[in-house]
Design a protein around this motif. Structure first.
Motif, mmCIF file in Angstrom:
data_model
loop_
_atom_site.group_PDB
_atom_site.id
_atom_site.type_symbol
_atom_site.label_atom_id
_atom_site.label_comp_id
_atom_site.label_asym_id
_atom_site.label_seq_id
_atom_site.Cartn_x
_atom_site.Cartn_y
_atom_site.Cartn_z
ATOM 1 N N ALA A 2 0.863 -1.218 -0.103
ATOM 2 C CA ALA A 2 -0.141 0.051 -0.102
ATOM 3 C C ALA A 2 0.931 1.166 -0.277
ATOM 4 O O ALA A 2 1.621 1.439 0.799
ATOM 5 N N VAL A 3 0.887 1.985 -1.046
ATOM 6 C CA VAL A 3 1.739 3.230 -1.258
ATOM 7 C C VAL A 3 0.827 4.428 -0.406
ATOM 8 O O VAL A 3 -0.272 4.815 -1.000
ATOM 9 N N THR A 4 1.548 4.814 0.398
ATOM 10 C CA THR A 4 1.208 5.598 1.565
ATOM 11 C C THR A 4 1.458 7.248 1.512
ATOM 12 O O THR A 4 1.292 7.840 2.595
ATOM 13 N N LYS A 5 2.224 7.602 0.486
ATOM 14 C CA LYS A 5 2.685 8.974 0.415
ATOM 15 C C LYS A 5 1.647 9.904 0.348
ATOM 16 O O LYS A 5 0.487 9.652 -0.263
ATOM 17 N N THR A 6 1.685 11.002 1.331
ATOM 18 C CA THR A 6 0.791 11.995 1.567
ATOM 19 C C THR A 6 -0.521 11.475 2.151
ATOM 20 O O THR A 6 -1.611 12.314 2.524
ATOM 21 N N LEU A 15 10.936 1.176 1.130
ATOM 22 C CA LEU A 15 11.198 2.739 0.370
ATOM 23 C C LEU A 15 11.362 2.366 -1.212
ATOM 24 O O LEU A 15 12.035 1.520 -1.673
ATOM 25 N N ILE A 16 10.282 3.043 -1.872
ATOM 26 C CA ILE A 16 10.006 2.711 -3.224
ATOM 27 C C ILE A 16 10.547 3.917 -4.170
ATOM 28 O O ILE A 16 10.480 3.609 -5.241
ATOM 29 N N GLY A 17 10.999 5.088 -3.557
ATOM 30 C CA GLY A 17 11.264 6.377 -4.597
ATOM 31 C C GLY A 17 12.546 6.493 -4.463
ATOM 32 O O GLY A 17 13.439 5.771 -3.799
ATOM 33 N N THR A 45 10.278 -1.865 -11.840
ATOM 34 C CA THR A 45 10.274 -0.867 -12.767
ATOM 35 C C THR A 45 9.012 0.028 -12.482
ATOM 36 O O THR A 45 8.077 -0.386 -11.983
ATOM 37 N N ILE A 46 9.072 1.019 -13.074
ATOM 38 C CA ILE A 46 7.893 2.262 -13.256
ATOM 39 C C ILE A 46 7.420 2.133 -14.490
ATOM 40 O O ILE A 46 8.342 2.663 -15.329
ATOM 41 N N ALA A 47 6.271 1.696 -15.176
ATOM 42 C CA ALA A 47 6.264 1.749 -16.444
ATOM 43 C C ALA A 47 5.373 3.167 -16.801
ATOM 44 O O ALA A 47 5.031 3.936 -16.040
ATOM 45 N N GLY A 58 4.008 -2.765 -11.654
ATOM 46 C CA GLY A 58 2.341 -2.522 -11.509
ATOM 47 C C GLY A 58 1.921 -1.520 -10.378
ATOM 48 O O GLY A 58 2.466 -1.736 -9.198
ATOM 49 N N MET A 59 1.131 -0.577 -10.819
ATOM 50 C CA MET A 59 0.750 0.284 -9.966
ATOM 51 C C MET A 59 -0.911 0.449 -10.122
ATOM 52 O O MET A 59 -1.441 -0.425 -10.966
ATOM 53 N N THR A 60 -1.640 1.444 -9.666
ATOM 54 C CA THR A 60 -3.029 1.548 -9.790
ATOM 55 C C THR A 60 -3.438 1.306 -11.159
ATOM 56 O O THR A 60 -4.333 0.665 -11.367
ATOM 57 N N VAL A 80 3.167 -5.499 -5.979
ATOM 58 C CA VAL A 80 2.670 -4.614 -6.621
ATOM 59 C C VAL A 80 2.552 -3.279 -5.932
ATOM 60 O O VAL A 80 2.415 -3.660 -4.680
ATOM 61 N N ARG A 81 2.690 -2.278 -6.306
ATOM 62 C CA ARG A 81 2.723 -0.923 -5.442
ATOM 63 C C ARG A 81 1.572 -0.184 -5.844
ATOM 64 O O ARG A 81 1.451 0.503 -6.890
ATOM 65 N N ILE A 82 0.434 0.172 -4.775
ATOM 66 C CA ILE A 82 -0.702 0.694 -5.100
ATOM 67 C C ILE A 82 -1.209 1.647 -4.088
ATOM 68 O O ILE A 82 -1.226 1.469 -3.161
ATOM 69 N N GLY A 83 -1.192 2.885 -4.615
ATOM 70 C CA GLY A 83 -1.417 3.928 -3.853
ATOM 71 C C GLY A 83 -2.880 4.497 -3.979
ATOM 72 O O GLY A 83 -4.001 4.174 -3.387
ATOM 73 N N SER A 84 -3.312 5.141 -5.099
ATOM 74 C CA SER A 84 -4.559 5.756 -5.451
ATOM 75 C C SER A 84 -5.835 4.899 -5.406
ATOM 76 O O SER A 84 -7.081 5.290 -5.121
ATOM 77 N N ALA A 85 -5.516 3.805 -5.846
ATOM 78 C CA ALA A 85 -6.768 2.611 -5.931
ATOM 79 C C ALA A 85 -7.330 2.345 -4.584
ATOM 80 O O ALA A 85 -8.192 1.926 -4.472
ATOM 81 N N LYS A 90 -7.171 9.758 -4.928
ATOM 82 C CA LYS A 90 -6.531 10.484 -5.800
ATOM 83 C C LYS A 90 -5.577 11.186 -4.906
ATOM 84 O O LYS A 90 -6.222 11.832 -3.937
ATOM 85 N N ARG A 91 -4.470 11.374 -4.989
ATOM 86 C CA ARG A 91 -3.527 12.279 -4.075
ATOM 87 C C ARG A 91 -3.809 13.837 -4.635
ATOM 88 O O ARG A 91 -3.879 14.025 -6.083
ATOM 89 N N ALA A 92 -3.446 14.676 -3.783
ATOM 90 C CA ALA A 92 -3.605 16.250 -4.296
ATOM 91 C C ALA A 92 -2.349 16.302 -5.112
ATOM 92 O O ALA A 92 -1.296 15.821 -4.717
HETATM 93 C C1 LIG Z 1 3.396 6.644 -5.867
HETATM 94 C C2 LIG Z 1 3.936 5.586 -6.372
HETATM 95 C C3 LIG Z 1 3.286 4.449 -6.580
HETATM 96 C C4 LIG Z 1 1.823 4.210 -6.486
HETATM 97 O O1 LIG Z 1 1.229 4.850 -7.634
HETATM 98 P P1 LIG Z 1 -0.525 4.923 -7.734
HETATM 99 O O2 LIG Z 1 -0.764 5.315 -9.335
HETATM 100 O O3 LIG Z 1 -1.199 5.735 -6.881
HETATM 101 O O4 LIG Z 1 -0.908 3.463 -7.399
HETATM 102 C C5 LIG Z 1 4.081 3.264 -6.730
HETATM 103 N N1 LIG Z 1 5.219 3.238 -7.020
HETATM 104 C C6 LIG Z 1 5.854 4.488 -6.941
HETATM 105 C C7 LIG Z 1 7.400 4.145 -6.972
HETATM 106 C C8 LIG Z 1 5.371 5.489 -6.442
HETATM 107 O O5 LIG Z 1 6.127 6.624 -6.425
#
Ligand SMILES: *Cc1c(COP(=O)(O)O)cnc(C)c1O
Length: 231
Positions: free
Chosen positions: A33-37, A77-79, A161-163, A202-204, A218-223, A227-229
């Motif tokens: 669960a991607v919890t940034k912000t 740490l994903i970023g 990877t980030i597609a 894989g993201m949202t 899989v790294r999922i935030g907004s789903a 949506k983040r500001a």
């Molecule tokens: C923000 C972020 C995500 C999640 O993005 P969503 O589209 O909100 O699911 C996944 N990976 C990285 C590296 C991110 O910075």
């Protein structure tokens, strides 16, 4: 049922469906669960709904939230990670997804050694070669991973990877496929100091396709959180 709980349930269903749909899918897929912000109360709600791993992309947010989270949870740490910040998170995260340069490997190795641990890391690959993204070029990955032999306190556990962002996730299927094939290639080298267990992709917007191509993180935030500001 809260929105967060319902969202996690829907995501788990989609993950399960993608696992059934594809011969390349992994038996077990870890949902980060991607919890940034996202504020602590909502993160705790997600943990109450069964989330076991949270991912942050900034060191500052890990430090702010780390002590405030309820229950047992792993931090990833994903970023992009600045070398001078490794010391703050070395004993707080259980996987770094964003190893992308030798200087960072050297620093992680040094701090892990001081902390008496071996830090699991994923090598970030810029598969689509986007100017806006971090990560190694795919053709540089093999030699980079061979260089990791000199850092015994760092443990290469896979690739990330980030597609590119696209409307239709099918368009980035080749990106995920390429990362899987690269993983297989590294595996075939049988390097004793690497254990390529994880494919973090894989993201949202694209996690279903990523799982069909073999993602097991899989790294999922907004789903999950909405949506983040915008920054
Ligand atoms: C923000 C972020 C995500 C999640 O993005 P969503 O589209 O909100 O699911 C996944 N990976 C990285 C590296 C991110 O910075």
């Amino acid at each position: 049922m809260s929105e967060i709980v319902a969202a996690i349930e829907r995501i788990r269903e989609t993950i399960g469906q993608a696992q059934i749909n594809s011969p390349f899918a992994a038996n077990t897929v870890k949902l980060v669960a991607v919890t940034k912000t996202v504020e602590v109360a909502r993160i705790n709600e997600a943990i109450g709904a069964g989330i076991e791993v949270v991912g942050e992309n900034r060191v500052q947010e890990v430090l702010e939230k780390h002590g405030l989270i309820e229950g047992e949870v792993e931090w990833h740490l994903i970023g992009h990670l600045q070398t001078n910040k490794v010391k703050y998170i070395i004993d707080k995260v259980s996987l770094i997804h964003s190893l992308d340069r030798i200087s960072l490997a050297a620093e992680i190795n040094k701090r892990a050694q001081q902390a008496g641990l071996r830090m699991p890391v994923l090598v970030q690959v810029n598969v689509a070669k986007e100017d806006t993204k971090f990560g190694l070029m795919p053709e540089d990955v093999i030699s980079f991973i061979k260089d990791m032999e000199q850092y015994p306190n760092l443990h290469v556990r896979g690739l990330m990877t980030i597609a590119p962002y696209v409307e239709n996730a099918e368009e980035v299927r080749p990106v995920f496929k390429q990362l899987r094939e690269l993983r297989d290639k590294v595996n075939s080298l049988n390097l004793p100091y690497v254990d390529m267990k994880f494919l973090s992709m894989g993201m949202t917007n694209d996690f279903e396709v990523a799982i069909e191509e073999g993602a097991n993180i899989v790294r999922i935030g907004s789903a999950i959180f909405g949506k983040r500001a915008p920054k």
